[in-house]
Design a protein around this motif. Structure first.
Motif, PDB file in Angstrom:
ATOM      1  N   GLU A  31       0.825  -1.211   0.000  1.00 41.14           N
ATOM      2  CA  GLU A  31       0.000   0.000   0.000  1.00 41.14           C
ATOM      3  C   GLU A  31       0.858   1.259   0.000  1.00 41.14           C
ATOM      4  OE1 GLU A  31      -2.692  -0.505   3.239  1.00 41.14           O
ATOM      5  OE2 GLU A  31      -3.636  -2.191   2.182  1.00 41.14           O
ATOM      6  N   LYS A  32       1.949   1.206   0.786  1.00 40.61           N
ATOM      7  CA  LYS A  32       2.827   2.376   0.830  1.00 40.61           C
ATOM      8  C   LYS A  32       3.422   2.668  -0.535  1.00 40.61           C
ATOM      9  CE  LYS A  32       4.225   2.836   5.605  1.00 40.61           C
ATOM     10  NZ  LYS A  32       5.251   2.469   6.578  1.00 40.61           N
ATOM     11  N   ASN A  33       3.807   1.617  -1.204  1.00 35.79           N
ATOM     12  CA  ASN A  33       4.368   1.795  -2.542  1.00 35.79           C
ATOM     13  C   ASN A  33       3.343   2.383  -3.504  1.00 35.79           C
ATOM     14  OD1 ASN A  33       6.971   1.131  -2.236  1.00 35.79           O
ATOM     15  ND2 ASN A  33       6.887  -0.850  -3.275  1.00 35.79           N
ATOM     16  N   VAL A  34       2.134   1.856  -3.420  1.00 34.69           N
ATOM     17  CA  VAL A  34       1.078   2.350  -4.305  1.00 34.69           C
ATOM     18  C   VAL A  34       0.811   3.826  -4.019  1.00 34.69           C
ATOM     19  CG1 VAL A  34      -1.368   2.143  -4.843  1.00 34.69           C
ATOM     20  CG2 VAL A  34       0.019   0.100  -4.617  1.00 34.69           C
ATOM     21  N   GLU A  35       0.821   4.143  -2.721  1.00 35.12           N
ATOM     22  CA  GLU A  35       0.589   5.530  -2.307  1.00 35.12           C
ATOM     23  C   GLU A  35       1.628   6.451  -2.952  1.00 35.12           C
ATOM     24  OE1 GLU A  35       0.735   7.231   1.995  1.00 35.12           O
ATOM     25  OE2 GLU A  35      -0.619   5.491   1.942  1.00 35.12           O
ATOM     26  N   VAL A  36       2.868   6.079  -2.854  1.00 38.20           N
ATOM     27  CA  VAL A  36       3.952   6.897  -3.425  1.00 38.20           C
ATOM     28  C   VAL A  36       3.753   7.048  -4.927  1.00 38.20           C
ATOM     29  CG1 VAL A  36       6.422   6.924  -3.938  1.00 38.20           C
ATOM     30  CG2 VAL A  36       5.636   6.312  -1.665  1.00 38.20           C
ATOM     31  N   LEU A  37       3.440   5.924  -5.574  1.00 34.73           N
ATOM     32  CA  LEU A  37       3.288   5.965  -7.033  1.00 34.73           C
ATOM     33  C   LEU A  37       2.125   6.867  -7.439  1.00 34.73           C
ATOM     34  CD1 LEU A  37       3.958   2.251  -7.999  1.00 34.73           C
ATOM     35  CD2 LEU A  37       5.275   4.240  -8.714  1.00 34.73           C
ATOM     36  N   ASN A  38       1.062   6.861  -6.640  1.00 33.92           N
ATOM     37  CA  ASN A  38      -0.108   7.662  -7.002  1.00 33.92           C
ATOM     38  C   ASN A  38       0.097   9.148  -6.741  1.00 33.92           C
ATOM     39  OD1 ASN A  38      -1.498   5.514  -7.926  1.00 33.92           O
ATOM     40  ND2 ASN A  38      -2.644   5.161  -6.026  1.00 33.92           N
ATOM     41  N   SER A  39       0.787   9.449  -5.638  1.00 34.16           N
ATOM     42  CA  SER A  39       0.856  10.849  -5.227  1.00 34.16           C
ATOM     43  C   SER A  39       1.959  11.601  -5.966  1.00 34.16           C
ATOM     44  CB  SER A  39       1.081  10.949  -3.720  1.00 34.16           C
ATOM     45  OG  SER A  39       2.321  10.370  -3.416  1.00 34.16           O
ATOM     46  N   SER A  40       3.018  10.898  -6.341  1.00 31.02           N
ATOM     47  CA  SER A  40       4.139  11.627  -6.933  1.00 31.02           C
ATOM     48  C   SER A  40       3.900  11.843  -8.425  1.00 31.02           C
ATOM     49  CB  SER A  40       5.428  10.855  -6.725  1.00 31.02           C
ATOM     50  OG  SER A  40       5.337   9.633  -7.397  1.00 31.02           O
ATOM     51  N   VAL A  41       4.393  12.951  -8.901  1.00 30.40           N
ATOM     52  CA  VAL A  41       4.322  13.206 -10.336  1.00 30.40           C
ATOM     53  C   VAL A  41       5.529  12.520 -10.973  1.00 30.40           C
ATOM     54  CG1 VAL A  41       3.244  15.092 -11.584  1.00 30.40           C
ATOM     55  CG2 VAL A  41       4.282  15.529  -9.349  1.00 30.40           C
ATOM     56  N   SER A  42       5.413  12.285 -12.246  1.00 30.30           N
ATOM     57  CA  SER A  42       6.442  11.453 -12.874  1.00 30.30           C
ATOM     58  C   SER A  42       7.845  12.048 -12.785  1.00 30.30           C
ATOM     59  CB  SER A  42       6.082  11.189 -14.334  1.00 30.30           C
ATOM     60  OG  SER A  42       5.859  12.433 -14.964  1.00 30.30           O
ATOM     61  N   ASP A  43       7.991  13.369 -12.682  1.00 30.96           N
ATOM     62  CA  ASP A  43       9.357  13.911 -12.725  1.00 30.96           C
ATOM     63  C   ASP A  43      10.111  13.765 -11.409  1.00 30.96           C
ATOM     64  OD1 ASP A  43       7.084  15.620 -12.931  1.00 30.96           O
ATOM     65  OD2 ASP A  43       8.327  17.239 -12.169  1.00 30.96           O
ATOM     66  N   ASN A  44       9.390  13.676 -10.265  1.00 29.54           N
ATOM     67  CA  ASN A  44      10.180  13.479  -9.044  1.00 29.54           C
ATOM     68  C   ASN A  44      10.146  12.026  -8.555  1.00 29.54           C
ATOM     69  OD1 ASN A  44       7.640  13.331  -8.069  1.00 29.54           O
ATOM     70  ND2 ASN A  44       7.926  14.778  -6.381  1.00 29.54           N
ATOM     71  N   LEU A  45       9.760  11.137  -9.447  1.00 35.81           N
ATOM     72  CA  LEU A  45       9.694   9.718  -9.081  1.00 35.81           C
ATOM     73  C   LEU A  45      11.087   9.180  -8.733  1.00 35.81           C
ATOM     74  CD1 LEU A  45       7.585   7.458  -8.881  1.00 35.81           C
ATOM     75  CD2 LEU A  45       8.198   6.764 -11.187  1.00 35.81           C
ATOM     76  N   GLY A  46      12.084   9.709  -9.408  1.00 36.28           N
ATOM     77  CA  GLY A  46      13.464   9.276  -9.177  1.00 36.28           C
ATOM     78  C   GLY A  46      13.869   9.388  -7.723  1.00 36.28           C
ATOM     79  N   GLU A  47      13.363  10.409  -7.076  1.00 33.16           N
ATOM     80  CA  GLU A  47      13.657  10.615  -5.659  1.00 33.16           C
ATOM     81  C   GLU A  47      13.190   9.426  -4.810  1.00 33.16           C
ATOM     82  OE1 GLU A  47      12.184  14.120  -3.409  1.00 33.16           O
ATOM     83  OE2 GLU A  47      12.635  15.114  -5.340  1.00 33.16           O
ATOM     84  N   PHE A  48      12.039   8.908  -5.208  1.00 35.93           N
ATOM     85  CA  PHE A  48      11.450   7.827  -4.403  1.00 35.93           C
ATOM     86  C   PHE A  48      11.919   6.431  -4.819  1.00 35.93           C
ATOM     87  CE2 PHE A  48       8.309  11.252  -3.981  1.00 35.93           C
ATOM     88  CZ  PHE A  48       8.278  11.348  -2.618  1.00 35.93           C
TER      89      PHE A  48
END
Lengths: 241, 196
Positions: B40-57
């Motif tokens: 769930e935590k992973n899904v949360e991160v994927l949903n909330s972050s925009v594609s350009d700062n995904l690298g951070e996560f």
């Protein structure tokens, strides 16, 4: 039965049988003569010998070998008939115990052979089924019933593991084929005795890339990695010891 | 720490190499819960972050996923190795498990055991063109026809192959045909008396 009577009986028996060693091949030959086997090549002692060799091979190799269910079935039938014959003898006949013990020994070989095969089937189910599917109908390693067994065993395990997998998050809730494949170690070393003379057996050298040729002469013995002789074991030109 | 519970499960199994420890449902459920939280935590991160700062996560995503995979692997190992032990017990105890052993199995495992018994029985029945051969007998190479055995429990009557009925009483010594007592020895009712 008093002791004296028993002794007389033994003496009579030994006199009757000039060769007092009671070996199974004789025992089985007696049986055969009664039944008048029509196929001279496959008398009971020969079949027993074949089963013994198959049993040793199966026991000493890591992978499953072509099945010998025809021989096993035939031998088992033979045992049943003989046990039937024994039960017809008078119950104080001294031969009963001797025959029965020999029959038990053959029984042991047969059950042990089938048990070892089952163990292998259970351990390497996936790999065996996969390879069986690629083999032609005439070249199957498993007998019909063993194949059935392997299939139901695999199904059973998948069903059981799926119960847990179902509760996992969706992205990990399946098992890939490679994750569950268990393979036998074919590189283990085996002791072999060659039945035929032949050369041109190439053994990969552990240290270098060069291959070494080994010449097999009849009855010569070697310690070799299993995979270099696996074909010879299957076509019966080499016996594992 | 992640995956700690899953490893504990395996350790527990490993500590009893000869027996089967009780099915640890609480722990299994805890591991599954942990997996769901990670997911769930992973899904949360994927949903909330925009594609350009995904690298951070990315590192944390990968870390959680690795923990998920490890949990899964441990659970699979736990279930698989339990099955192997249960299989072994089928060969030792026969078709009916002693109640104290049975209580250590989960419901699904009891099911598995029964089905396994069934396919094994079917196979044994088919040997020898339908004559059937009990593979559970003749486990050891026979040295003699008869075994000297001591009875460890009041078992009651057993029927021999020739139709004779013998009553097994505790602490009595018997001389029995091997085929009749092999299974009883494995079940712990008889004990072979070793004489030199």
């Amino acid at each position: 039965m008093c002791l004296e009577e028993a002794l007389v009986r033994v003496k009579k028996y030994l006199m009757m049988e000039t060769d007092s060693s009671i070996d199974i091949s004789r025992l089985l030959r007696d049986e055969d003569e009664e039944n008048i086997s029509d196929d001279e090549e496959f008398t009971a002692p020969i079949v027993l010998n074949l089963i013994e060799n198959a049993w040793l091979n199966e026991k000493l190799s890591a992978e499953i070998l072509p099945h010998k269910s025809i021989y096993v079935d035939a031998m088992y039938q033979q045992i049943l008939t003989m046990e039937d014959n024994i039960s017809k003898l008078p119950s104080d006949d001294i031969r009963i115990d001797i025959y029965q013990l020999e029959l038990d020994r053959i029984r042991y070989i047969i059950t042990s052979y089938l048990r070892i095969r089952l163990e292998k089937i259970e351990r390497f189910t996936k790999q065996i089924l996969q390879q069986e599917a690629q083999r032609s109908v005439d070249d199957q390693y498993l007998s019909f019933h063993e194949l059935q067994y392997a299939k139901s065993f695999q199904e059973l395990n998948e069903k059981h593991l799926n119960l847990v997998l179902k509760k996992m998050p969706a992205n990990v809730a399946s098992l890939s084929h490679s994750q569950t494949l268990i393979r036998p170690n074919l590189e283990h070393f085996v002791f072999i005795r060659s039945r035929v003379s032949q050369d041109g057996l190439f053994i990969p050298d552990i240290a270098g890339n060069e291959e070494r040729e080994v010449k097999l002469t009849e009855n010569s013995q070697f310690i070799l990695p299993y995979n270099s002789v696996s074909e010879l074991v299957k076509n019966n030109s080499v016996q594992l010891i | 720490m992640f995956t700690e519970k899953a490893v504990d499960l395996l350790k527990e199994l490993d500590r009893c190499p000869d027996t089967l420890p009780p099915y640890h449902e609480k722990m299994v459920r805890a591991v599954l819960d942990e997996m769901n939280i990670l997911f769930e935590k992973n899904v949360e991160v994927l949903n909330s972050s925009v594609s350009d700062n995904l690298g951070e996560f990315m590192p944390v995503l990968k870390f959680r996923h690795a923990a998920l995979e490890r949990n899964k692997r441990c659970l699979m190992a736990y279930f698989w190795n339990r099955l192997l032990k249960i299989r072994q017990m089928r060969w030792e105890f026969g078709r009916i498990l002693p109640p104290d052993v049975k209580s250590n199995l989960s419901e699904a495992e009891v099911n598995w055991f029964n089905n396994y018994s069934k396919i094994l029985a079917n196979y044994m029945k088919s040997i020898g063109q339908g004559c059937g051969l009990n593979l559970l007998q003749n486990m050891d190479p026979p040295k003699s026809l008869y075994l000297e055995v001591r009875c460890l429990a009041d078992h009651g009557e057993i029927k021999m192959e020739n139709g004779e009925v013998i009553c097994l009483q505790k602490n009595h010594l018997y001389l029995l045909p091997r085929s009749a007592c092999e299974m009883l020895i494995r079940q712990g009712i008889l004990e072979q008396v070793v004489s030199f």
